[in-house]
Design a protein around this motif. Structure first.
Motif, PDB file in Angstrom:
ATOM      1  N   LEU A   1       4.801   8.927  -7.848  1.00  0.00           N
ATOM      2  CA  LEU A   1       5.747   9.965  -8.253  1.00  0.00           C
ATOM      3  C   LEU A   1       6.303   9.721  -9.649  1.00  0.00           C
ATOM      4  CD1 LEU A   1       7.730  10.338  -4.896  1.00  0.00           C
ATOM      5  CD2 LEU A   1       5.987  11.883  -5.803  1.00  0.00           C
ATOM      6  N   PHE A   2       6.375   8.431 -10.067  1.00  0.00           N
ATOM      7  CA  PHE A   2       6.983   8.136 -11.366  1.00  0.00           C
ATOM      8  C   PHE A   2       6.147   7.197 -12.232  1.00  0.00           C
ATOM      9  CE2 PHE A   2       8.683   5.273  -8.124  1.00  0.00           C
ATOM     10  CZ  PHE A   2       8.403   4.030  -8.663  1.00  0.00           C
TER      11      PHE A   2
ATOM     12  N   THR B   1       0.836  -1.204   0.000  1.00  0.00           N
ATOM     13  CA  THR B   1       0.000   0.000   0.000  1.00  0.00           C
ATOM     14  C   THR B   1       0.867   1.248   0.000  1.00  0.00           C
ATOM     15  OG1 THR B   1      -1.661  -1.222   1.269  1.00  0.00           O
ATOM     16  CG2 THR B   1      -1.879   1.180   1.186  1.00  0.00           C
ATOM     17  N   VAL B   2       1.901   1.236   0.825  1.00  0.00           N
ATOM     18  CA  VAL B   2       2.818   2.378   0.880  1.00  0.00           C
ATOM     19  C   VAL B   2       3.540   2.537  -0.460  1.00  0.00           C
ATOM     20  CG1 VAL B   2       4.756   3.401   2.128  1.00  0.00           C
ATOM     21  CG2 VAL B   2       3.115   1.967   3.350  1.00  0.00           C
ATOM     22  N   ARG B   3       3.902   1.414  -1.073  1.00  0.00           N
ATOM     23  CA  ARG B   3       4.583   1.454  -2.373  1.00  0.00           C
ATOM     24  C   ARG B   3       3.701   2.066  -3.450  1.00  0.00           C
ATOM     25  NH1 ARG B   3       6.140  -4.009  -4.435  1.00  0.00           N
ATOM     26  NH2 ARG B   3       6.900  -2.750  -6.164  1.00  0.00           N
TER      27      ARG B   3
ATOM     28  N   ALA C   1      14.423  -1.273 -16.773  1.00  0.00           N
ATOM     29  CA  ALA C   1      14.956  -0.144 -16.024  1.00  0.00           C
ATOM     30  C   ALA C   1      13.847   0.619 -15.305  1.00  0.00           C
ATOM     31  CB  ALA C   1      15.723   0.787 -16.964  1.00  0.00           C
ATOM     32  N   ARG C   2      12.630   0.579 -15.860  1.00  0.00           N
ATOM     33  CA  ARG C   2      11.514   1.262 -15.220  1.00  0.00           C
ATOM     34  C   ARG C   2      11.119   0.597 -13.908  1.00  0.00           C
ATOM     35  NH1 ARG C   2       7.498   2.109 -20.467  1.00  0.00           N
ATOM     36  NH2 ARG C   2       8.978   3.271 -21.770  1.00  0.00           N
ATOM     37  N   LYS C   3      11.513  -0.661 -13.756  1.00  0.00           N
ATOM     38  CA  LYS C   3      11.173  -1.383 -12.537  1.00  0.00           C
ATOM     39  C   LYS C   3      12.082  -0.999 -11.380  1.00  0.00           C
ATOM     40  CE  LYS C   3       9.470  -5.468 -15.000  1.00  0.00           C
ATOM     41  NZ  LYS C   3       9.606  -6.938 -15.170  1.00  0.00           N
ATOM     42  N   TYR C   4      13.190  -0.328 -11.673  1.00  0.00           N
ATOM     43  CA  TYR C   4      14.138   0.013 -10.624  1.00  0.00           C
ATOM     44  C   TYR C   4      13.482   0.813  -9.501  1.00  0.00           C
ATOM     45  CZ  TYR C   4      18.223  -1.627 -13.243  1.00  0.00           C
ATOM     46  OH  TYR C   4      19.147  -2.404 -13.887  1.00  0.00           O
ATOM     47  N   GLY C   5      12.589   1.731  -9.874  1.00  0.00           N
ATOM     48  CA  GLY C   5      11.908   2.527  -8.857  1.00  0.00           C
ATOM     49  C   GLY C   5      11.077   1.665  -7.928  1.00  0.00           C
TER      50      GLY C   5
END
Length: 228
Positions: free
Chosen positions: A43-44, A35-37, A186-190
């Motif tokens: 943001l992105f 939930t926090v994630r 690379a988009r999964k890095y966040g």
């Protein structure tokens, strides 16, 4: 979406340290890490929406995620190969975390932590599912705090020799190696960073698979390398 039942059960076992003299909770928010994630990812990530229900009880806000139409369409619109990829991920965890991996994955066997964090003037209590810990991790026995247990050989150690527990996140990705990561990965890095940051995980173990789901190489990825 994950139910809050497990967290409520944990609270019932530790309410003596979570309630003040007026029987109000000493934390401000309760949720699962996912939930926090979702909130952090806003943001992105603007591709998916989210809906979170909130109820206030004894001075604390309890957060629960409800599936949106977008999420349901994605889940039920999965192709057979996409469903099989989920199976590959569970099976990879089984092989890494068991000396005798079962024939079929057991995703219901979960180990979770409860984390207490502060955000400004607010206190956040949230649960986090953990994939694995390193073999040299030493866990504290709550019934006998004076002794600790090595997660690998089960031997007891003196509290003076207690080491920091090292938890590990496990991921399977479609690539040959770290240099061959697809640009979409690379988009999964966040997401990976927020997942590990919230639980204090310092390392992700990546399994690089081929088109047939066979992991050809395993390589660690440090969270600090994502941050840089």
């Amino acid at each position: 979406a994950a139910s809050l039942d497990a967290l409520l059960w944990w609270i019932s076992k530790h309410k003596h340290s979570l309630l003040d003299k007026k029987q109000r909770f000493t934390f401000d928010f309760l949720a699962w890490r996912g939930t926090v994630r979702k909130i952090m990812s806003s943001l992105f990530n603007n591709e998916t929406d989210w809906r979170i229900g909130v109820i206030r009880f004894r001075g604390a806000y309890f957060l629960h995620v409800f599936h949106t139409e977008t999420e349901l369409n994605i889940e039920f619109g999965q192709t057979p190969i996409e469903q099989r990829m989920c199976y590959w991920g569970h099976k990879f965890e089984d092989y890494l975390c068991s000396e005798t991996p079962p024939l079929f994955p057991c995703p219901k066997k979960l180990f979770s932590l409860v984390n207490l964090a502060t955000l400004g003037v607010h206190t956040l209590l949230y649960g986090s599912e953990i994939d694995a810990c390193t073999q040299d991790s030493i866990l504290i026995d709550e019934n006998n705090p004076a002794a600790t247990k090595n997660s690998h050989n089960g031997t007891d150690s003196s509290i003076q020799h207690k080491k920091k527990r090292k938890f590990v996140e496990i991921k399977v990705i479609y690539a040959k190696n770290m240099l061959d990561l697809h640009t979409s990965t690379a988009r999964k890095y966040g997401k990976w960073w927020s997942q590990c940051f919230l639980t204090g995980i310092e390392q992700i173990l990546l399994g690089f698979r081929d088109d047939y789901g066979v992991v050809r190489q395993i390589q660690p990825l440090l969270i600090k390398d994502i941050e840089t």
